[in-house]
Motif scaffolding. Sequence first.
Motif, PDB file in Angstrom:
ATOM      1  N   ARG A 181     -85.544 -21.645 -26.888  1.00 14.76           N
ATOM      2  CA  ARG A 181     -86.038 -22.512 -25.782  1.00 14.76           C
ATOM      3  C   ARG A 181     -86.084 -21.550 -24.433  1.00 14.76           C
ATOM      4  O   ARG A 181     -86.620 -21.826 -23.555  1.00 14.76           O
ATOM      5  CB  ARG A 181     -85.245 -23.679 -25.610  1.00 14.76           C
ATOM      6  N   HIS A 182     -85.224 -20.534 -24.490  1.00 17.24           N
ATOM      7  CA  HIS A 182     -84.875 -19.734 -23.375  1.00 17.24           C
ATOM      8  C   HIS A 182     -86.140 -18.782 -23.016  1.00 17.24           C
ATOM      9  O   HIS A 182     -86.737 -18.871 -21.834  1.00 17.24           O
ATOM     10  CB  HIS A 182     -83.571 -18.517 -23.528  1.00 17.24           C
ATOM     11  N   TRP A 183     -86.661 -18.342 -23.999  1.00 22.05           N
ATOM     12  CA  TRP A 183     -88.072 -17.635 -23.639  1.00 22.05           C
ATOM     13  C   TRP A 183     -89.094 -18.543 -23.332  1.00 22.05           C
ATOM     14  O   TRP A 183     -90.003 -17.989 -22.628  1.00 22.05           O
ATOM     15  CB  TRP A 183     -88.149 -16.496 -24.891  1.00 22.05           C
ATOM     16  N   ILE A 184     -89.033 -19.656 -24.033  1.00 23.92           N
ATOM     17  CA  ILE A 184     -90.235 -20.592 -23.507  1.00 23.92           C
ATOM     18  C   ILE A 184     -89.924 -20.866 -22.225  1.00 23.92           C
ATOM     19  O   ILE A 184     -90.979 -20.841 -21.230  1.00 23.92           O
ATOM     20  CB  ILE A 184     -90.086 -21.955 -24.540  1.00 23.92           C
ATOM     21  N   ALA A 185     -88.787 -21.186 -21.770  1.00 27.79           N
ATOM     22  CA  ALA A 185     -88.605 -21.798 -20.406  1.00 27.79           C
ATOM     23  C   ALA A 185     -88.877 -20.454 -19.502  1.00 27.79           C
ATOM     24  O   ALA A 185     -89.612 -20.823 -18.327  1.00 27.79           O
ATOM     25  CB  ALA A 185     -87.191 -22.290 -20.284  1.00 27.79           C
ATOM     26  N   GLU A 186     -88.332 -19.189 -19.597  1.00 25.78           N
ATOM     27  CA  GLU A 186     -88.577 -18.181 -19.058  1.00 25.78           C
ATOM     28  C   GLU A 186     -89.977 -17.816 -18.688  1.00 25.78           C
ATOM     29  O   GLU A 186     -90.660 -17.647 -17.580  1.00 25.78           O
ATOM     30  CB  GLU A 186     -88.055 -17.021 -19.272  1.00 25.78           C
ATOM     31  N   GLY A 187     -90.750 -17.793 -19.563  1.00 30.88           N
ATOM     32  CA  GLY A 187     -92.365 -17.648 -19.684  1.00 30.88           C
ATOM     33  C   GLY A 187     -92.987 -18.897 -19.053  1.00 30.88           C
ATOM     34  O   GLY A 187     -93.921 -18.755 -18.164  1.00 30.88           O
ATOM     35  N   PHE A 188     -92.782 -20.078 -19.385  1.00 34.77           N
ATOM     36  CA  PHE A 188     -93.625 -21.225 -18.905  1.00 34.77           C
ATOM     37  C   PHE A 188     -93.121 -21.393 -17.628  1.00 34.77           C
ATOM     38  O   PHE A 188     -94.095 -21.633 -16.676  1.00 34.77           O
ATOM     39  CB  PHE A 188     -93.291 -22.541 -19.839  1.00 34.77           C
ATOM     40  N   THR A 189     -92.060 -21.118 -16.829  1.00 36.38           N
ATOM     41  CA  THR A 189     -91.870 -21.050 -15.544  1.00 36.38           C
ATOM     42  C   THR A 189     -92.747 -19.934 -14.927  1.00 36.38           C
ATOM     43  O   THR A 189     -93.307 -20.322 -13.668  1.00 36.38           O
ATOM     44  CB  THR A 189     -90.403 -20.770 -15.108  1.00 36.38           C
ATOM     45  N   ALA A 190     -92.668 -18.735 -15.277  1.00 35.65           N
ATOM     46  CA  ALA A 190     -93.604 -17.930 -14.746  1.00 35.65           C
ATOM     47  C   ALA A 190     -95.086 -18.422 -14.732  1.00 35.65           C
ATOM     48  O   ALA A 190     -95.817 -18.320 -13.717  1.00 35.65           O
ATOM     49  CB  ALA A 190     -93.493 -16.785 -15.478  1.00 35.65           C
ATOM     50  N   LEU A 191     -95.639 -18.686 -15.916  1.00 32.08           N
ATOM     51  CA  LEU A 191     -97.031 -19.158 -16.119  1.00 32.08           C
ATOM     52  C   LEU A 191     -97.300 -20.395 -14.916  1.00 32.08           C
ATOM     53  O   LEU A 191     -98.237 -20.445 -14.579  1.00 32.08           O
ATOM     54  CB  LEU A 191     -97.385 -19.504 -17.367  1.00 32.08           C
ATOM     55  N   GLU A 192     -96.402 -21.245 -14.957  1.00 37.45           N
ATOM     56  CA  GLU A 192     -96.505 -22.441 -14.089  1.00 37.45           C
ATOM     57  C   GLU A 192     -96.529 -21.981 -12.796  1.00 37.45           C
ATOM     58  O   GLU A 192     -97.497 -22.663 -12.112  1.00 37.45           O
ATOM     59  CB  GLU A 192     -95.360 -23.484 -14.356  1.00 37.45           C
ATOM     60  N   ALA A 193     -95.920 -21.188 -12.246  1.00 37.43           N
ATOM     61  CA  ALA A 193     -95.704 -20.952 -10.757  1.00 37.43           C
ATOM     62  C   ALA A 193     -97.248 -20.276 -10.374  1.00 37.43           C
ATOM     63  O   ALA A 193     -97.703 -20.546  -9.393  1.00 37.43           O
ATOM     64  CB  ALA A 193     -94.686 -19.956 -10.727  1.00 37.43           C
ATOM     65  N   ARG A 194     -97.798 -19.253 -11.469  1.00 38.31           N
ATOM     66  CA  ARG A 194     -98.952 -18.779 -11.162  1.00 38.31           C
ATOM     67  C   ARG A 194    -100.234 -19.820 -11.194  1.00 38.31           C
ATOM     68  O   ARG A 194    -101.021 -19.722 -10.327  1.00 38.31           O
ATOM     69  CB  ARG A 194     -99.367 -17.690 -12.346  1.00 38.31           C
ATOM     70  N   LEU A 195    -100.173 -20.423 -12.199  1.00 33.00           N
ATOM     71  CA  LEU A 195    -101.167 -21.343 -12.528  1.00 33.00           C
ATOM     72  C   LEU A 195    -101.436 -22.520 -11.339  1.00 33.00           C
ATOM     73  O   LEU A 195    -102.474 -22.874 -10.684  1.00 33.00           O
ATOM     74  CB  LEU A 195    -101.218 -22.042 -13.681  1.00 33.00           C
ATOM     75  N   ALA A 196    -100.147 -22.847 -10.651  1.00 38.24           N
ATOM     76  CA  ALA A 196    -100.019 -23.913  -9.817  1.00 38.24           C
ATOM     77  C   ALA A 196    -100.276 -23.507  -8.302  1.00 38.24           C
ATOM     78  O   ALA A 196    -100.710 -24.147  -7.667  1.00 38.24           O
ATOM     79  CB  ALA A 196     -98.619 -24.568  -9.813  1.00 38.24           C
ATOM     80  N   SER A 241     -91.210 -31.007 -19.132  1.00 38.86           N
ATOM     81  CA  SER A 241     -91.547 -31.882 -18.128  1.00 38.86           C
ATOM     82  C   SER A 241     -91.706 -31.064 -16.493  1.00 38.86           C
ATOM     83  O   SER A 241     -92.262 -31.148 -15.632  1.00 38.86           O
ATOM     84  CB  SER A 241     -90.382 -32.686 -17.666  1.00 38.86           C
ATOM     85  N   ALA A 242     -91.123 -29.697 -16.804  1.00 38.57           N
ATOM     86  CA  ALA A 242     -91.131 -28.946 -15.583  1.00 38.57           C
ATOM     87  C   ALA A 242     -92.490 -28.061 -15.109  1.00 38.57           C
ATOM     88  O   ALA A 242     -92.572 -27.167 -14.393  1.00 38.57           O
ATOM     89  CB  ALA A 242     -90.062 -27.906 -15.327  1.00 38.57           C
ATOM     90  N   TYR A 243     -93.312 -28.295 -16.218  1.00 35.78           N
ATOM     91  CA  TYR A 243     -94.590 -27.304 -16.246  1.00 35.78           C
ATOM     92  C   TYR A 243     -96.036 -28.369 -16.102  1.00 35.78           C
ATOM     93  O   TYR A 243     -96.455 -28.341 -17.295  1.00 35.78           O
ATOM     94  CB  TYR A 243     -94.731 -26.598 -17.740  1.00 35.78           C
ATOM     95  N   PRO A 244     -95.835 -29.239 -15.320  1.00 29.26           N
ATOM     96  CA  PRO A 244     -97.089 -30.170 -15.048  1.00 29.26           C
ATOM     97  C   PRO A 244     -98.321 -29.561 -15.380  1.00 29.26           C
ATOM     98  O   PRO A 244     -99.398 -30.086 -15.699  1.00 29.26           O
ATOM     99  CB  PRO A 244     -96.938 -30.958 -13.796  1.00 29.26           C
ATOM    100  N   THR A 245     -98.687 -28.200 -14.705  1.00 29.73           N
ATOM    101  CA  THR A 245    -100.010 -27.724 -14.564  1.00 29.73           C
ATOM    102  C   THR A 245    -100.357 -27.291 -16.268  1.00 29.73           C
ATOM    103  O   THR A 245    -101.608 -27.357 -16.555  1.00 29.73           O
ATOM    104  CB  THR A 245    -100.024 -26.445 -13.707  1.00 29.73           C
ATOM    105  N   LEU A 246     -99.451 -26.593 -16.782  1.00 23.81           N
ATOM    106  CA  LEU A 246     -99.536 -26.156 -18.284  1.00 23.81           C
ATOM    107  C   LEU A 246    -100.133 -27.383 -19.136  1.00 23.81           C
ATOM    108  O   LEU A 246    -100.819 -27.376 -19.916  1.00 23.81           O
ATOM    109  CB  LEU A 246     -98.256 -25.822 -18.935  1.00 23.81           C
ATOM    110  N   ARG A 247     -99.551 -28.702 -18.716  1.00 19.41           N
ATOM    111  CA  ARG A 247     -99.507 -29.799 -19.609  1.00 19.41           C
ATOM    112  C   ARG A 247    -100.980 -30.209 -19.340  1.00 19.41           C
ATOM    113  O   ARG A 247    -101.726 -30.717 -20.264  1.00 19.41           O
ATOM    114  CB  ARG A 247     -98.340 -30.996 -19.359  1.00 19.41           C
TER     115      ARG A 247
END
Lengths: 214, 214
Positions: free
Chosen positions: A133-148, A184-190
């Motif tokens: 979950r650590h690596w998912i959270a770190e990567g998805f946080t970065a990806l969400e920030a970019r995509l959003a 839940s913190a990645y609405p754009t990814l979802r």
Amino acid sequence: MTTLYGYFRSSAAYRVRIALNLKGLAYDQVPVNLVKGEQKSDDFRTHNPQGLVPVLETDDGAQLTQSLAICEYLEERHPEPPLLPADAEGRARVRSLAQLVACEIHPLNNLKVLKYLVHELKLDDEAKLAWYRHWIAEGFTALEARLASESASGAFCHGDSPTLADVCLVPQVFNAERFECDLSAYPTLRRITERCRALDAFAKAAPGEQPDAG
Amino acid sequence: MTTLYGYFRSSAAYRVRIALNLKGLAYDQVPVNLVKGEQKSDDFRTHNPQGLVPVLETDDGAQLTQSLAICEYLEERHPEPPLLPADAEGRARVRSLAQLVACEIHPLNNLKVLKYLVHELKLDDEAKLAWYRHWIAEGFTALEARLASESASGAFCHGDSPTLADVCLVPQVFNAERFECDLSAYPTLRRITERCRALDAFAKAAPGEQPDAG
């Protein structure tokens, strides 16, 4: 005939299935059961001495490995519909999004790494899940920030048609869901993932739809 | 002007330096000290919100991330000398060799992962080194087998001129040497690495030659 050696739950094989489907290419599937260790068999090693899926056997008999290299090959051989935009900067953006998943998230969470954590480092289930979950959270946080924030994002990761970035995103979200990560913190990814899943090319590539799904 | 935000010992920045040099492109360097955490500064995050090097700022002002995406961009914008062969199967081979390093070895051994092992999993130095060497050995064994057996190998990973595969190989060998991994079982990797190092483009990209080398 094009043949894909894969495994229903392998993220990397899942990416190749999506790309083949988006290109409208027919292919045979040969399942290689990773849990039973079939990828280490002498028979499978004639296709990939490294003992990893996916392998794409082309109709010329070439045996291609590494999912992103396979997708780029499909793009070059079958340009339509494109999985990369036409402009060099857009192509760099899509590849960087794909690699954010393929080089920073997925390698840390694949089966052989999780096995090392359990067998060599003697982690218990809780510590293994925390790693995942650590690596998912770190990567998805970065990806969400970019995509959003980036103006090139659209209905999909780049504009309004699917690209190599979506091909990588959707299998990674599937895996994160399987490990019950909080998304839940990645609405754009979802949002993008749901849009992809509504397309036949993605839906038919889903693990549960494969011949070897348990 | 093209500007590379990097760090002398970052494998991913090292790859981009080699690619820029092979293409004969001039560039400014802005060092970002990863050990001091400068990549997390507000200033650097204006270049890459993810806080990772390398970032290539192009003369158009675009900020590109992910080393392999940057190399592909350079290849598209500056095709000569090529870092990928002309035929689709050769391109797939070179990309798969590059990705064997970039998606299977490097992600497991980079700074943030080693920090997690020490700070979260409380591994001692010996266990951390064993982790490092395990993934080097697994990846290099696979790479050596391919390079030694496949007929497309030459003086370099693919034929007799450097490609994206060599761009990834040489920084990974540098890192393995830094962690004192035993490389005696990989004569083909060592031969190709020595051949690369004899070229100015590789020699000038070496960590010890950078302005921020300690």
